[in-house]
Enzyme design. Structure first.
Site, PDB file in Angstrom:
ATOM      1  N   LYS A 135      65.402  -3.623 -14.856  1.00  0.00           N
ATOM      2  CA  LYS A 135      65.970  -4.909 -15.273  1.00  0.00           C
ATOM      3  C   LYS A 135      64.928  -5.653 -16.098  1.00  0.00           C
ATOM      4  CE  LYS A 135      68.004  -9.171 -13.556  1.00  0.00           C
ATOM      5  NZ  LYS A 135      68.552  -9.884 -12.400  1.00  0.00           N
ATOM      6  N   LYS A 138      69.623  -2.661 -17.295  1.00  0.00           N
ATOM      7  CA  LYS A 138      70.179  -3.965 -17.673  1.00  0.00           C
ATOM      8  C   LYS A 138      69.199  -4.706 -18.555  1.00  0.00           C
ATOM      9  CE  LYS A 138      71.637  -8.140 -15.414  1.00  0.00           C
ATOM     10  NZ  LYS A 138      71.042  -9.070 -14.541  1.00  0.00           N
TER      11      LYS A 138
HETATM   12  C1  PBG Z   1      70.535 -12.482 -10.583  1.00  0.00           C
HETATM   13  C2  PBG Z   1      71.238 -11.817 -11.712  1.00  0.00           C
HETATM   14  C3  PBG Z   1      71.207 -12.131 -13.085  1.00  0.00           C
HETATM   15  C4  PBG Z   1      72.128 -11.301 -13.703  1.00  0.00           C
HETATM   16  C5  PBG Z   1      72.658 -10.468 -12.718  1.00  0.00           C
HETATM   17  N1  PBG Z   1      72.082 -10.797 -11.493  1.00  0.00           N
HETATM   18  C6  PBG Z   1      70.495 -13.190 -13.814  1.00  0.00           C
HETATM   19  C7  PBG Z   1      69.048 -13.195 -13.964  1.00  0.00           C
HETATM   20  O1  PBG Z   1      68.337 -12.279 -13.577  1.00  0.00           O
HETATM   21  O2  PBG Z   1      68.572 -14.209 -14.485  1.00  0.00           O
HETATM   22  C8  PBG Z   1      72.472 -11.318 -15.168  1.00  0.00           C
HETATM   23  C9  PBG Z   1      73.864 -10.909 -15.501  1.00  0.00           C
HETATM   24  C10 PBG Z   1      74.332 -11.310 -16.847  1.00  0.00           C
HETATM   25  O3  PBG Z   1      73.607 -11.892 -17.673  1.00  0.00           O
HETATM   26  O4  PBG Z   1      75.509 -11.027 -17.111  1.00  0.00           O
HETATM   27  N2  PBG Z   1      69.200 -12.210 -10.453  1.00  0.00           N
END
Ligand code: PBG
Length: 326
Positions: free
Chosen positions: A198, A251
């Site tokens: 991520k 992601k």
């Molecule tokens: C929570 C989380 C996030 C997303 C999924 N789980 C946001 C972040 O890390 O700031 C992002 C999903 C998206 O942008 O569609 N940690």
């Protein structure tokens, strides 16, 4: 004189039937996971459009039930839930309270549609007053003290009936902590889909409006990955698999197709890709301006994930795609 020994690629493109016959990849309903934002509120009719994500909503439990009902009728197989609690605090306690909004939503959906795969996003950021994914002390996001809270959240979600938990916090060691806690609580068969790779991405901007989870100070760069790094992605994926992850996620999606391909080639576990909020927002904005053909662009973007090697796709377009595939 035209030579006759060149490759005639057009032979297999001359009709839709032929193109479909030799098609290498396709998006199927069972590949798709729809994200929903559920709000803790007494107002059953609550349904608020997210301004940076036209067509996506914050939903009360009742409205969530209605939306999911429609989607299930169109072939929805799986969803992932994000919660917006009525009260936030320093330790994100609503993330692991049995009465937390996501736990309520899981019970409701599993009661109504036992066959629906309900995934719970496991994180603290929607529940903490400071908006970070872990405990904060003196401006620092603490790693090890956060693990126990994430593990408690995962167990609360499993106890509510979640079919799968998906830790998205990026604390080191959280998959091991969650696996141990789930096993100890008797949930040996609850899989973990870890947000293993991520990146600290600006493409999450609209999500933070949707989930009301913008960090109140600083950013997430001390825990989420640095976007220029690809080799590091392999180490993160290997670490999570070593700790017991069943599915590994990459992601964001489209800007990181190279990473999806490398993860696919390096590991045998199922790979998920998340087409995140900013990707959705860009496609929607262009479509609403009449600049692109929305449905064609969506299908092309999703099959790109499959071509890159993803098995599963989390996308806010799931409901639309299910209708298109019908
Ligand atoms: C929570 C989380 C996030 C997303 C999924 N789980 C946001 C972040 O890390 O700031 C992002 C999903 C998206 O942008 O569609 N940690």
């Amino acid at each position: 004189m035209i030579p006759s020994d060149f490759h005639r690629g057009r032979r297999l493109r001359s009709s839709l039937a032929l193109r479909e016959m030799v098609r290498e990849n396709q998006v199927r309903p069972q590949d798709l996971i729809m994200p929903y934002f559920v709000v803790e509120t007494d107002d059953e009719s609550f349904m608020k459009e997210i301004s940076s994500m036209p067509g996506q909503y914050q939903l009360s439990l009742r409205q969530l039930e209605r939306k999911v009902g429609e989607a299930v009728a169109n072939g929805l197989r799986a969803c992932i839930l994000f919660g917006i609690p009525a009260q936030k605090d320093e330790t994100g306690s609503q993330a692991y309270a049995d009465s937390g909004i996501v736990q309520q939503a899981i019970r409701l959906l599993k009661d109504r549609w036992p066959q629906l795969i309900v995934v719970a996003d496991t994180c603290l950021c929607e529940y903490t007053s400071h908006g970070h994914c872990g405990l904060v002390k003196n401006g620092e996001v603490l790693n090890d003290p956060t693990l126990n809270l994430l593990a408690r959240a995962a167990v609360a979600q499993a106890r509510a009936g979640a079919d799968m938990v998906a830790p998205s916090d990026m604390m080191d060691g959280r998959v091991a902590a969650i696996r141990a806690a789930l096993d100890e609580a008797g949930f040996v068969n609850t899989p973990i889909m870890s947000y293993a790779v991520k990146f600290a991405s600006a493409f999450y901007g609209p999500f933070r409006e949707a989930a009301e989870s913008t960090p109140q100070f600083g950013d997430r760069k001390t825990y989420q990955m640095d976007p220029p790094n690809a080799r590091e992605a392999m180490r993160e994926a290997a670490a999570d698999l070593g700790e017991g992850a069943d599915i590994i996620m990459v992601k964001p999606g489209l800007p990181y197709l190279d990473i999806i391909r490398q993860v696919r080639d390096a590991f045998d576990a199922p790979v998920a890709a998340y087409q995140v909020s900013g990707e959705y927002a860009m496609i929607k904005a262009a479509a609403l301006n009449g600049w692109i053909d929305e449905q064609a662009v969506v299908m092309e973007s999703l099959v790109a994930f499959k071509r890159a090697g993803a098995d599963l796709i989390l996308t806010y377009f799931t409901e639309d795609v299910l209708k298109a595939l019908k």
